[in-house]
Design a protein around this motif. Structure first.
Motif, PDB file in Angstrom:
ATOM      1  N   TYR A   1       4.455   8.030  -3.692  1.00 51.12           N
ATOM      2  CA  TYR A   1       3.781   8.996  -2.826  1.00 51.12           C
ATOM      3  C   TYR A   1       2.866   8.273  -1.841  1.00 51.12           C
ATOM      4  O   TYR A   1       2.800   8.627  -0.657  1.00 51.12           O
ATOM      5  CB  TYR A   1       2.986   9.971  -3.678  1.00 51.12           C
ATOM      6  CG  TYR A   1       2.525  11.209  -2.940  1.00 51.12           C
ATOM      7  CD1 TYR A   1       3.392  12.278  -2.748  1.00 51.12           C
ATOM      8  CD2 TYR A   1       1.230  11.314  -2.454  1.00 51.12           C
ATOM      9  CE1 TYR A   1       2.969  13.422  -2.082  1.00 51.12           C
ATOM     10  CE2 TYR A   1       0.801  12.450  -1.786  1.00 51.12           C
ATOM     11  CZ  TYR A   1       1.681  13.496  -1.598  1.00 51.12           C
ATOM     12  OH  TYR A   1       1.269  14.610  -0.930  1.00 51.12           O
ATOM     13  N   GLY A   2       2.157   7.253  -2.314  1.00 52.19           N
ATOM     14  CA  GLY A   2       1.295   6.472  -1.435  1.00 52.19           C
ATOM     15  C   GLY A   2       2.088   5.705  -0.387  1.00 52.19           C
ATOM     16  O   GLY A   2       1.679   5.615   0.781  1.00 52.19           O
ATOM     17  N   ILE A   3       3.246   5.144  -0.797  1.00 49.47           N
ATOM     18  CA  ILE A   3       4.106   4.450   0.158  1.00 49.47           C
ATOM     19  C   ILE A   3       4.625   5.429   1.203  1.00 49.47           C
ATOM     20  O   ILE A   3       4.722   5.111   2.389  1.00 49.47           O
ATOM     21  CB  ILE A   3       5.262   3.755  -0.581  1.00 49.47           C
ATOM     22  CG1 ILE A   3       4.722   2.579  -1.422  1.00 49.47           C
ATOM     23  CG2 ILE A   3       6.321   3.251   0.392  1.00 49.47           C
ATOM     24  CD1 ILE A   3       5.765   1.921  -2.301  1.00 49.47           C
ATOM     25  N   ASP A   4       4.980   6.642   0.753  1.00 50.90           N
ATOM     26  CA  ASP A   4       5.431   7.698   1.669  1.00 50.90           C
ATOM     27  C   ASP A   4       4.461   7.854   2.835  1.00 50.90           C
ATOM     28  O   ASP A   4       4.853   7.909   4.005  1.00 50.90           O
ATOM     29  CB  ASP A   4       5.513   9.041   0.926  1.00 50.90           C
ATOM     30  CG  ASP A   4       6.934   9.344   0.452  1.00 50.90           C
ATOM     31  OD1 ASP A   4       7.863   8.663   0.903  1.00 50.90           O
ATOM     32  OD2 ASP A   4       7.088  10.248  -0.370  1.00 50.90           O
ATOM     33  N   ILE A   5       3.167   7.941   2.497  1.00 48.78           N
ATOM     34  CA  ILE A   5       2.144   8.212   3.505  1.00 48.78           C
ATOM     35  C   ILE A   5       1.836   6.969   4.333  1.00 48.78           C
ATOM     36  O   ILE A   5       1.678   7.035   5.552  1.00 48.78           O
ATOM     37  CB  ILE A   5       0.850   8.727   2.828  1.00 48.78           C
ATOM     38  CG1 ILE A   5       1.132  10.045   2.091  1.00 48.78           C
ATOM     39  CG2 ILE A   5      -0.264   8.912   3.856  1.00 48.78           C
ATOM     40  CD1 ILE A   5      -0.033  10.516   1.238  1.00 48.78           C
ATOM     41  N   GLY A   6       1.769   5.798   3.664  1.00 48.99           N
ATOM     42  CA  GLY A   6       1.213   4.616   4.308  1.00 48.99           C
ATOM     43  C   GLY A   6       2.173   3.694   5.013  1.00 48.99           C
ATOM     44  O   GLY A   6       1.746   2.896   5.862  1.00 48.99           O
TER      45      GLY A   6
END
Length: 604
Positions: A33-38
């Motif tokens: 999820y963090g990779i999705d955003i960042g």
């Protein structure tokens, strides 16, 4: 066995490795999820440099590419609960992992706008599923004393995913900088071609590096057990028992299973319910929606997604800006840990007030810095409008041309930046070029690169005599109009570090306040009767605001400047502070029933 020793026996026989594995997979979902955003923050500068030349993408289209993840999250969050009920929590998690993994080659191999946008949408859909299903799964599988640890692991690994995405971007930024140095001795035309190839390879490789955690997450799900509560609803009691045996002490399995099977009482003591439009439901619902909308209106997702672009504009060069981006994401992770330690001690209201107040000050400081940098730019719109020939503009930007455009601008030996806003009818675009960028040797504006073909949605609205989208038919013969063109020196590195410091303060206060507290406040404010549907609507508003801001970011800062965007965010954050200070009740240490009763009491 005595009463004093009884509690210790189940604890000693409680399974450890299955729980740790479950927490690991849940945390890995947070990482995705963090990779999705960042991940777009590191890829965007190179994607923008290559796609705008090779594919003739407009700033609005690039904004849609960034916002597509948020839009996909909106779409999937609406149906995530239904999907989890239909195919199970584990099945929904596997679907999210497959969609994330499938999105990587679609983006990395994209040869145009449509596949790139589709890949980002799939990535967003997977993120929305992950954001809903994994916390739901952890809450239903873990024992009460371990649920807090599960939620903390998911949130912490989400911030670690942001850090990992920033580190990937930093690595490729150094590679691009090294390539730029190695080609300086080549002819100008060859320099531009070599850098184009390097930057095109960079953003594609950044996306490819996300494939490994996606594959690991998909593979890891096969060794997870399904949620026992979902299994009980399907009548699979033996499977539910085996699932509980993996995470609970043996002595707790049967009592827990009996508790899950026990019917819930849904009627009140009087047998009468208040209408849904009564104050006890409307006030907390509206309050939760306002809090979530204000959280996104701080600009947090746009700051994280466009961090490298913002710092480049502020005066930091490629790899230096990526290094500052890593520091921003790392600070976000560290302060999230601090927030998890403080939220049950200081309370939600206090931390939201502290966080929104600090954010507002940081945004105002960043707006002031950008205003000082932008006010000295010269207006060269008449010069560029006079250079328009036919329905386009082609201007070679050699050193002499940069000098002619700059005129009497005080450069102080710094490189120049030219920002041009132009339009064909209702179709607008923004181009930003730098004198120190070897790929910005020519300003070329053509109708084909600005006016896109009609969309199904746009054509449908025009049949209703509504026109929320630009009309290609009217733009087909419209002349090229240079709406704004400003040139000025790029701010010095000291200015860039000052802006970076403002963003660091912003992220620190966001992590301590809204970053953690807003989700607790949302679940605690919603009354039991409307919790599931109310949270879905509030989350939809949250994602809609975030998507809209991300989509309009590039056109807005190109036309009005970065100072205006930061001022808008500061105004919204001030509203957030007022809501937290005067209308948000403190929910720390109160049961859900007590909170709901508090709103009901205000009715009388």
């Amino acid at each position: 066995m005595t009463a004093a020793t009884a509690p210790a026996v189940p604890a000693s026989t409680a399974p450890r490795w299955p729980v740790r594995y479950l927490l690991f997979i849940g945390g890995l979902g947070g990482l995705l999820y963090g990779i999705d955003i960042g991940i777009i923050a590191g890829a965007l500068p190179y994607l923008e440099a290559t796609a705008s030349h090779a594919w003739q993408l407009s700033s609005q289209q690039l904004g849609f590419v960034v916002a597509a993840v948020l839009l996909g999250s909106v779409l999937s969050s609406l149906f995530a609960g239904m999907i989890a009920d239909l195919i199970g929590r584990r099945g929904a998690m596997l679907l999210a992992g497959v969609l994330f993994t499938a999105s990587i080659p679609i983006m990395a191999l994209a040869s145009g706008y449509t596949p790139l946008l589709l890949g980002r949408l799939l990535q967003g859909v997977s993120g929305g599923l992950i954001g809903v299903v994994i916390p739901l799964y952890l809450a239903e599988v873990l024992s009460p004393e371990r649920r807090g640890r599960g939620a903390a692991m998911f949130q912490l690994l989400l911030t670690v995913g942001l850090v990992l995405a920033a580190l990937i971007g930093l690595y490729h930024a150094h590679a691009v900088d090294a390539a730029a140095e190695s080609v300086r001795s080549l002819p100008v035309a060859q320099q531009a071609q070599e850098l184009f190839t390097v930057k095109d390879h960079a953003w594609r490789t950044i996306f490819w590096t996300c494939l490994a955690p996606g594959l690991l997450f998909c593979a890891g799900i096969f060794w997870l057990s399904e949620s026992p509560r979902w299994l009980v609803r399907r009548g699979r009691i033996d499977d539910a028992r085996r699932s509980l045996q993996r995470v609970l002490p043996a002595a707790d399995v049967e009592p827990t299973l009996a508790q899950i099977q026990a019917p819930e009482s849904s009627s009140s003591s009087s047998g009468k319910r208040d209408p849904l439009l009564s104050r006890r439901y409307v006030v907390p619902f509206v309050l939760a929606c306002v809090v979530l909308a204000c959280t996104q209106a701080t600009g947090i997702n746009s700051v994280l997604a466009y961090a490298v672009n913002i710092l480049n504009q502020a005066g930091l060069s490629g790899s230096v800006a990526n290094g500052a981006d890593v520091a921003i994401k790392l600070l976000n992770a560290v302060m999230t840990v601090a927030a998890l330690l403080l939220v049950d001690r200081k309370g939600r209201k206090f931390l939201l007030m502290l966080g929104s107040g600090g954010i507002c000050v940081a945004l105002l400081a960043a707006a002031t810095l950008f205003f000082q940098a932008e006010r000295g730019r010269a207006d060269v719109q008449p010069h560029l409008q006079a250079a328009v020939s036919g329905d386009g503009l082609q201007l070679v930007l050699d050193d002499a041309q940069w000098q002619r455009l700059a005129g009497g601008v005080d450069r102080e030996g710094r490189p120049l930046q030219l920002t041009v806003s132009y339009a064909y009818g209702d179709f607008t675009n923004v181009r930003a070029l730098r004198s120190d960028n070897l790929t910005d040797r020519e300003l070329r504006i053509e109708r084909a690169g600005t006016v896109q073909s009609d969309s199904v949605i746009g054509a449908f609205f025009r049949t209703l005599h509504l026109n929320p989208f630009a009309d290609p038919a009217s733009a087909a013969q419209a002349p090229l109009r240079i709406e704004q063109a400003r040139i000025g020196p790029i701010p010095p590195p000291a200015h860039g570090w000052a802006v970076a410091a403002c963003i660091l303060v912003f992220v620190a206060f966001f992590a301590v306040g809204p970053g953690v507290c807003v989700w607790l406040a949302l679940s605690e404010l919603m009354p039991n009767r409307i919790r599931s549907n109310g949270m879905s609507i509030a989350l939809l508003i949250n994602q809609f605001v975030s998507t809209t801001i991300a989509a309009i970011f590039l056109p807005t800062v190109g036309h009005y400047g970065y100072a205006s965007m930061f001022l808008f965010w500061a105004g919204c954050t001030f509203v957030f502070f007022l809501v937290a200070a005067f209308w948000l009740p403190e929910t720390k240490g109160r049961s859900l029933e007590e909170i709901e009763a508090g709103f009901a009491g205000k009715q009388r």
